[in-house]
Scaffold this active site. Structure first.
Site, PDB file in Angstrom:
ATOM      1  N   ALA A  55       0.841  -1.207   0.000  1.00 38.31           N
ATOM      2  CA  ALA A  55       0.000   0.000   0.000  1.00 38.31           C
ATOM      3  C   ALA A  55       0.872   1.251   0.000  1.00 38.31           C
ATOM      4  CB  ALA A  55      -0.900   0.006   1.226  1.00 38.31           C
ATOM      5  N   SER A 169      -0.750   3.473  10.318  1.00 41.53           N
ATOM      6  CA  SER A 169       0.060   4.566   9.773  1.00 41.53           C
ATOM      7  C   SER A 169       0.400   5.540  10.891  1.00 41.53           C
ATOM      8  CB  SER A 169      -0.689   5.315   8.675  1.00 41.53           C
ATOM      9  OG  SER A 169      -0.016   6.535   8.417  1.00 41.53           O
ATOM     10  N   THR A 172      -1.319   9.847  10.645  1.00 40.48           N
ATOM     11  CA  THR A 172      -2.651  10.399  10.891  1.00 40.48           C
ATOM     12  C   THR A 172      -2.871  10.367  12.391  1.00 40.48           C
ATOM     13  OG1 THR A 172      -3.550   9.727   8.758  1.00 40.48           O
ATOM     14  CG2 THR A 172      -5.137  10.048  10.525  1.00 40.48           C
ATOM     15  N   ASN A 229       3.601  -2.103   8.983  1.00 34.91           N
ATOM     16  CA  ASN A 229       3.662  -0.741   8.456  1.00 34.91           C
ATOM     17  C   ASN A 229       5.047  -0.142   8.768  1.00 34.91           C
ATOM     18  OD1 ASN A 229       2.744   1.828   7.458  1.00 34.91           O
ATOM     19  ND2 ASN A 229       0.662   1.197   7.979  1.00 34.91           N
ATOM     20  N   GLY A 253      12.084   0.250   4.717  1.00 36.51           N
ATOM     21  CA  GLY A 253      13.286  -0.236   4.037  1.00 36.51           C
ATOM     22  C   GLY A 253      14.191  -1.044   4.948  1.00 36.51           C
TER      23      GLY A 253
END
Ligand code: FMN
Length: 320
Positions: A55, A169, A172, A229, A253
């Site tokens: 995503a 995430s 937010t 995530n 990464g």
């Protein structure tokens, strides 16, 4: 590379992929080169390959004909929100090349769930399963989050082969609080759908919080978990990247490889391998992917590894 430049480069790549996707002979040629993979069925969905696009790369589904041609066996679009929103001010995306890492604080920039649904309707059937990641609109207060997710779910239900409920995430405000037992329980109770529903989790949860979350997910009959995530941790950065590491946002990464693998291992242990897992985070080599699958993942996803290594990485993992 500077922050603004990294996002411009990303947009250029996406634009190029979108254009390639409109040229059937190019798509066919790429598919011959990149496409060979071993199919598998997970949570009742048949995947032509185990390597998916994570995503955030193609939030609004702009290049959906191109990704399968690069060898991806599934694509997760989004995260989309019920309300279209611009995301955070730029710069908001940074490359840390010495660390093969990225920091982003995009903040769910996207055209909204209805616009995505319309694009998917016009596009028609795809060659690979489509995951749709849904999140909370910025304008929606956390205590009204449930309705926001449900609206997106209803709009996109006809087009999704699975949903990813993004409660992880870091960009937010208040979102990750939805991973807590009561909030998650309330959210999952409301997200009733015949489409397989997966929950995407943060790598920054404690091991005991992960155990609790897995229990809530299992109680609600979710189809699987996506781990993980981006992280708020800055461990594992190369010396050259430490200054840039001060930027706010989620790190992805190479520095995430070990923790993501640890979380996948933990989730597999907590569920005795009964809940399918999509492993994601710091997969940059075929060995990284193999380790995720050996740890209990049924599928894997790439984002940052794909940025640094390109589609050759998808091909190499498919062949490994
Ligand atoms: C620029 C960028 C944007 C992202 N946007 C999203 C998103 O909208 N929704 C989501 O669930 N994950 C998002 N992610 C997280 C990735 O899907 C993935 O979980 C994470 O980057 C770890 O994988 P990687 O190390 O292979 O990049 C984003 C990552 C990056 C780098």
């Amino acid at each position: 590379m500077g922050g603004g430049d990294a996002e411009v480069a990303h947009e250029r790549t996406l634009g190029m992929a979108a254009r390639l996707g409109t040229l059937p002979p190019v798509v066919a040629g790429l598919r011959r080169y990149f496409g060979r993979a071993t199919p598998r069925t997970v949570f009742g969905v048949r995947f032509p390959g185990a390597v998916g696009l994570a995503a955030g790369m193609d939030k609004d589904g702009r290049a959906l004909r191109a990704w399968p041609a690069f060898g991806f066996g599934f694509v997760e679009v989004g995260t989309v929100t019920w309300h279209a929103q611009p995301g955070n001010p730029r710069p908001r995306l940074y490359r840390l090349p010495a660390s093969e890492a990225v920091i982003n604080r995009m903040g769910f920039n996207n055209g909204g769930a209805t616009a995505l649904a319309e694009r998917l309707r016009a596009l028609g059937p795809l060659r690979v399963p489509l995951g749709v990641s849904i999140g909370k609109s910025k304008v929606t207060p956390v205590d009204a989050a449930v309705d926001d997710y449900v609206s997106s779910l209803r709009a996109l239900e006809p087009y999704a082969d699975y949903f990813a409920v993004n409660v992880s995430s870091p960009n937010t405000s208040g979102l990750r609080g939805l991973q807590d037992r009561t909030a998650l329980s309330e959210l999952l109770s409301a997200l009733t759908t015949p489409v397989p529903l997966l929950v995407k989790i943060a790598p920054d949860l404690s091991d005991s919080a992960i155990g609790e979350l897995v229990e809530v997910c299992a109680d609600h009959g979710v189809a699987g978990l996506i781990a993980t995530n981006t992280t708020l941790s800055r461990a594992g950065l190369a010396a050259e990247d430490v200054a840039r590491g001060a930027e706010t946002g989620g790190l992805s990464g190479r520095p995430l490889t070990a923790r993501a693998l640890e979380v996948v291992t933990l989730v597999a242990k907590e569920t005795n391998g009964t809940l399918p897992i999509i492993g994601v985070g710091g997969i940059h080599t075929p060995d990284d992917a193999t380790r995720m699958l050996d740890a209990g993942a049924s599928l894997v996803q790439l984002y940052t590894g794909f940025i640094y290594r390109g589609p050759g990485l998808v091909r190499a993992i498919n062949r490994a």
